[in-house]
Design a protein around this motif. Sequence first.
Motif, mmCIF file in Angstrom:
data_model
loop_
_atom_site.group_PDB
_atom_site.id
_atom_site.type_symbol
_atom_site.label_atom_id
_atom_site.label_comp_id
_atom_site.label_asym_id
_atom_site.label_seq_id
_atom_site.Cartn_x
_atom_site.Cartn_y
_atom_site.Cartn_z
ATOM 1 N N GLU A 242 33.157 62.930 32.340
ATOM 2 C CA GLU A 242 33.726 63.152 33.667
ATOM 3 C C GLU A 242 34.094 61.853 34.377
ATOM 4 N N LEU A 243 33.724 60.699 33.786
ATOM 5 C CA LEU A 243 34.011 59.405 34.430
ATOM 6 C C LEU A 243 35.030 58.566 33.670
ATOM 7 N N VAL A 244 35.646 59.115 32.630
ATOM 8 C CA VAL A 244 36.555 58.290 31.824
ATOM 9 C C VAL A 244 37.789 57.850 32.604
ATOM 10 N N ALA A 245 38.145 58.580 33.664
ATOM 11 C CA ALA A 245 39.287 58.169 34.479
ATOM 12 C C ALA A 245 39.030 56.842 35.195
ATOM 13 N N LEU A 246 37.782 56.379 35.194
ATOM 14 C CA LEU A 246 37.469 55.090 35.812
ATOM 15 C C LEU A 246 38.096 53.930 35.056
ATOM 16 N N ALA A 247 38.553 54.155 33.837
ATOM 17 C CA ALA A 247 39.305 53.109 33.144
ATOM 18 C C ALA A 247 40.630 52.858 33.841
ATOM 19 N N THR A 248 41.166 53.897 34.447
ATOM 20 C CA THR A 248 42.486 53.820 35.060
ATOM 21 C C THR A 248 42.421 53.529 36.547
ATOM 22 N N LEU A 249 41.468 54.113 37.253
ATOM 23 C CA LEU A 249 41.422 54.005 38.710
ATOM 24 C C LEU A 249 41.287 52.560 39.197
ATOM 25 N N PRO A 250 40.309 51.770 38.733
ATOM 26 C CA PRO A 250 40.240 50.376 39.188
ATOM 27 C C PRO A 250 41.434 49.544 38.724
ATOM 28 N N TYR A 251 41.921 49.838 37.524
ATOM 29 C CA TYR A 251 43.109 49.140 37.010
ATOM 30 C C TYR A 251 44.284 49.322 37.970
ATOM 31 N N LEU A 252 44.519 50.548 38.375
ATOM 32 C CA LEU A 252 45.636 50.835 39.269
ATOM 33 C C LEU A 252 45.389 50.303 40.679
ATOM 34 N N THR A 253 44.151 50.342 41.134
ATOM 35 C CA THR A 253 43.843 49.826 42.466
ATOM 36 C C THR A 253 44.153 48.332 42.553
ATOM 37 N N ALA A 254 43.680 47.570 41.571
ATOM 38 C CA ALA A 254 43.957 46.131 41.552
ATOM 39 C C ALA A 254 45.452 45.870 41.423
ATOM 40 N N SER A 255 46.124 46.677 40.601
ATOM 41 C CA SER A 255 47.571 46.520 40.432
ATOM 42 C C SER A 255 48.310 46.779 41.734
ATOM 43 N N LEU A 256 47.899 47.822 42.467
ATOM 44 C CA LEU A 256 48.552 48.148 43.729
ATOM 45 C C LEU A 256 48.390 47.010 44.735
ATOM 46 N N VAL A 257 47.184 46.476 44.850
ATOM 47 C CA VAL A 257 46.940 45.381 45.802
ATOM 48 C C VAL A 257 47.822 44.186 45.488
ATOM 49 N N LEU A 258 47.900 43.812 44.228
ATOM 50 C CA LEU A 258 48.701 42.644 43.850
ATOM 51 C C LEU A 258 50.193 42.917 43.987
ATOM 52 N N ARG A 259 50.623 44.165 43.727
ATOM 53 C CA ARG A 259 52.049 44.464 43.900
ATOM 54 C C ARG A 259 52.455 44.436 45.364
ATOM 55 N N LEU A 260 51.580 44.891 46.238
ATOM 56 C CA LEU A 260 51.882 44.822 47.666
ATOM 57 C C LEU A 260 51.938 43.376 48.143
ATOM 58 N N ALA A 261 51.156 42.519 47.517
ATOM 59 C CA ALA A 261 51.169 41.099 47.877
ATOM 60 C C ALA A 261 52.181 40.306 47.057
ATOM 61 N N GLY A 262 52.824 40.963 46.111
ATOM 62 C CA GLY A 262 53.674 40.268 45.158
ATOM 63 C C GLY A 262 54.837 39.521 45.770
ATOM 64 N N ASP A 263 55.534 40.133 46.728
ATOM 65 C CA ASP A 263 56.682 39.456 47.346
ATOM 66 C C ASP A 263 56.251 38.138 47.981
ATOM 67 N N GLY A 264 55.111 38.172 48.697
ATOM 68 C CA GLY A 264 54.632 36.969 49.355
ATOM 69 C C GLY A 264 54.191 35.901 48.368
ATOM 70 N N LEU A 265 53.496 36.308 47.295
ATOM 71 C CA LEU A 265 53.043 35.347 46.297
ATOM 72 C C LEU A 265 54.206 34.671 45.587
ATOM 73 N N VAL A 266 55.192 35.477 45.206
ATOM 74 C CA VAL A 266 56.354 34.919 44.513
ATOM 75 C C VAL A 266 57.161 34.029 45.458
ATOM 76 N N GLY A 267 57.292 34.448 46.721
ATOM 77 C CA GLY A 267 58.016 33.642 47.690
ATOM 78 C C GLY A 267 57.353 32.296 47.942
ATOM 79 N N ARG A 268 56.031 32.263 47.866
ATOM 80 C CA ARG A 268 55.299 31.025 48.153
ATOM 81 C C ARG A 268 55.186 30.105 46.944
#
Length: 392
Positions: A242-268
């Motif tokens: 019942e917890l195997v989806a945890l392979a995906t959930l943290p992966y996607l959470t970290a990806s979302l945070v970095l993608r939202l910050a991506g424009d600023g990181l690339v610009g800098r």
Amino acid sequence: MQDALTAGDTDGDTDASAARRATALTFATQGLLFISLTTRLPRFADRWDLGEVELSLLLLMIVLLAGVGSVLAEVVARHRSSASTLRTGLLVVALAVPVVAAAPVGAVFVAGLAVYGVGLGVVDATSNMQAVAVEHRYARPILPSFHGAWTFGGLVGAGLALAGAHLPLWTLAVLAAVPLAALAAPYLPRAVVAPSAAEVVPVPWRPIVRVGLALVVFYAVDTAAQTWGPTYLERAVDAPTELVALATLPYLTASLVLRLAGDGLVGRYGATPVLRTGAVLASLALVVVVAAPTWPVAVAGFALLGAGVSVVAPLSFSAAARIAGGDPARVDAVIARFNQFNYVGGLLGAVLTGLVGAGSLRVGFAVPMVLVLAIVPLARTFGEGVRAPGRP
């Protein structure tokens, strides 16, 4: 906030901010459905008695048919526009999901996956066509936010998988309502151009292929994590089913945070340093996954991996559209063909990881661990012809 969303809009039949929201909805829909299916692969495998080799062959089928769908999208979009073709792809996906979820026999399950594969390719190609068209209207980079929408949809899918771990698989069929709802979204209309008009202007394929190789590497790593991650947790590190989806959930959470910050990181810092740093982080993350003694350690490794590779895909599509030039027909053709790199990477990540890891998925995940380092030399291409931040 509204001013920021509409900055760069031009006069037209469809408001650019509405088209941006519509395209983001499509990306979110794709993420929701794809993750909803992949996080349930262990349950489908148990239901139909599938091993790693059989799952690899099914994933190979999906990847190949998605490539066919992407090619069809290019051909159809020339005559019917990317918006119309996108709606067709959404309808195909909406029809396929209930078949996969509620298949009474294995043959029907396989047929449903085949139809889903074709629809996946059509929607992948045309949603990226829409994304680069909207980005052109805005006259500034916004591709990371679209891919962030995909990630958000994937997070919702992973959350639903965790919450509904004990529900029957057929309940997954209700998600078909999401692509059906997306059919009515106000996508950006594009003038339909005769096929010859898109072909008379030469396309600079050499730099596009170099960028595409980075996309291949990303999707090899990304697909390995999303398709085999849940199975890895269950079979390699004994995580509760019942917890195997945890392979995906943290992966996607970290990806979302970095993608939202991506424009600023690339610009800098610029695209090249960001991509190289991410590639090294991703390789180290996969070392953690491969060597993980327990499933919580493996989950932490998948989270670091999501942070490392998050911005490769949006920067790749944005770079390919920039290299292709401003002609809408040429850009659509280039994006549809460029999308094929997606499936080459998916083939490596989903199929090769499973086949190499048929005896042990730890060995299978060593493949993307090494492969992701190829982004380090390829990252230089993303900075060619682009002024460094702060320089005239």
